[in-house]
Enzyme design. Sequence first.
Site, PDB file in Angstrom:
ATOM      1  N   ILE A 136       0.860  -1.199   0.000  1.00 12.21           N
ATOM      2  CA  ILE A 136       0.000   0.000   0.000  1.00 12.21           C
ATOM      3  C   ILE A 136       0.896   1.248   0.000  1.00 12.21           C
ATOM      4  CG2 ILE A 136      -1.799   1.279   1.233  1.00 12.21           C
ATOM      5  CD1 ILE A 136      -2.488  -1.311   2.736  1.00 12.21           C
ATOM      6  N   LYS A 205       6.043   0.113  12.662  1.00  8.27           N
ATOM      7  CA  LYS A 205       5.349   0.786  11.548  1.00  8.27           C
ATOM      8  C   LYS A 205       4.539   1.979  12.067  1.00  8.27           C
ATOM      9  CE  LYS A 205       5.065  -3.563   8.997  1.00  8.27           C
ATOM     10  NZ  LYS A 205       4.302  -4.800   8.807  1.00  8.27           N
TER      11      LYS A 205
HETATM   12  N1  HSE Z   1       6.169  -9.505   8.796  1.00  2.71           N
HETATM   13  C1  HSE Z   1       5.527  -8.366   8.243  1.00  2.71           C
HETATM   14  C2  HSE Z   1       4.039  -8.599   8.225  1.00  2.71           C
HETATM   15  C3  HSE Z   1       6.029  -8.116   6.861  1.00  2.71           C
HETATM   16  O1  HSE Z   1       3.608  -9.739   8.378  1.00  2.71           O
HETATM   17  O2  HSE Z   1       3.286  -7.640   8.062  1.00  2.71           O
HETATM   18  C4  HSE Z   1       5.495  -6.854   6.257  1.00  2.71           C
HETATM   19  O3  HSE Z   1       6.028  -5.725   6.877  1.00  2.71           O
END
Ligand code: HSE
Length: 429
Positions: A136, A205
């Site tokens: 995204i 994130k």
């Molecule tokens: N391990 C991460 C997830 C990878 O499952 O979202 C994507 O950032």
Amino acid sequence: MKEFRIGMIGFGTVGTGVAACIQKNCDLMAARIGIRPVLARIMVRNLDVDRGVEVAEGVLTTNVDDVLNADDIDVVVELIGGTTDARTFVLQAINNGKSIVTANKALLAFHGAEIFAAAEANNVDVYFEASTAGGIPIIKTLREGLAGNRIESIYAILNGTCNYILTRMEHEGIAFAEVLDEAQKLGYAEADPSFDIDGDDTAHKTVILTALAFGRWFDVARMHTSGIRGLDVQDIENAAGMGYKIKLLAIVKPAGNDVDMRVHPVLIPASSMLGQVSDVFNAVCVKGDAVGETMFYGRGAGRDATASAVVADLLEVGLNIAHDSARRVVPFQAHDTYGELTPIDDVRSRYYIRLQVEDKPDVLSRITHIFGESNISIASILQKETTEPVPVVLMTHIAREKDVQSALQKIAGLDVVSDEPVLLRVEDL
Ligand code: HSE
Ligand code: NDP
């Protein structure tokens, strides 16, 4: 046509996806941006591993300096993960005047401020679209598409592995450990999957999105983070019975002068847009003061979706090279003056609570008395007829976290209550 030359470090799930994507769509990319991407060098630790993607002779090297210090490499893609070697390599490349593309959210969550300062000092770019929400384009959206907005809230599903596990638990009633194995085989999970299931990956994130939205790198260690490791299938079933789904959510919103930023499993209405995001898909709901509600949806993990984001960043670097416009879009700029993170104790929410209790007179009244004393109003209560101890499921009205935690501590101490109470927050979105 003019070319720009890419050096990549790490040739695993995402790295092979990037190579495959460039091989497949190179002409299209060159036609679109007017400069041709050339994957010129890839650093691997072992030359003999078959990675399922063919590359021209001489492209693979085991010497990282062939990427970081080479005069014929314009941009370095870091796809090894982790925060030690990745930090060293990224800073070395920046100091050598090379722009960076990275998918590494942990690196940015812990060292973002240092890395962006080094990039500014060296007049190079750091792009990181793949770091958050997989395919995204949410980074570009926040940085450019919504640049005219003051951000009022972000609610997001940011971990593909967890969303995949929760969906399978919900549909098939199986425990998460079984599904985790599949998520790993599909290339969704982190090298250490506890980062996924304990919520840390989502927290990394969230720090990145918050930095873009509110102009400040908050300390990831100080935010409330919990994952799905202890989640029981019966809570997913109970939630479904009440019209809710359980999702691992990132929540970010200003709270007075502070920012309420947290990651934990949440009951959300099954009919809400986020409630309908299943499997490896991610979604990010952003509310801006001008645009209002927006939602961005797509695959949050996996080889090709992530490669799409990495390649988009590479093409940005290509455009910058073609037009001599490095640092055209400032990646991160401090702007607002928010104070601190809201302590979790001060959060106000509705709560889902499950207790395991003895089935005898006065039990419910003793429990509800404690909630009443703690100023917590109960919205619904359900005791199931089953063998003892019986589950009692309560939903509260809005209450203060600190009050709920202290009431639960007292309830857990009652002689009629076995097991630790289960507490999940509820967002009615
Ligand atoms: N391990 C991460 C997830 C990878 O499952 O979202 C994507 O950032
Ligand atoms: P993989 O484990 O599949 O690949 C990592 C690669 O990096 C491997 O080739 C590994 O080599 C190499 N490597 C690891 N450490 C070093 C080191 N110190 N020096 C040199 N090479 C090293 O990981 P992914 O491709 O899945 O992830 C890469 C990055 O992308 C991570 O930051 C991850 O968080 C991020 N990401 C991943 C997504 C996904 O869906 N998989 C989605 C979004 C982001 P070797 O084979 O020798 O071990």
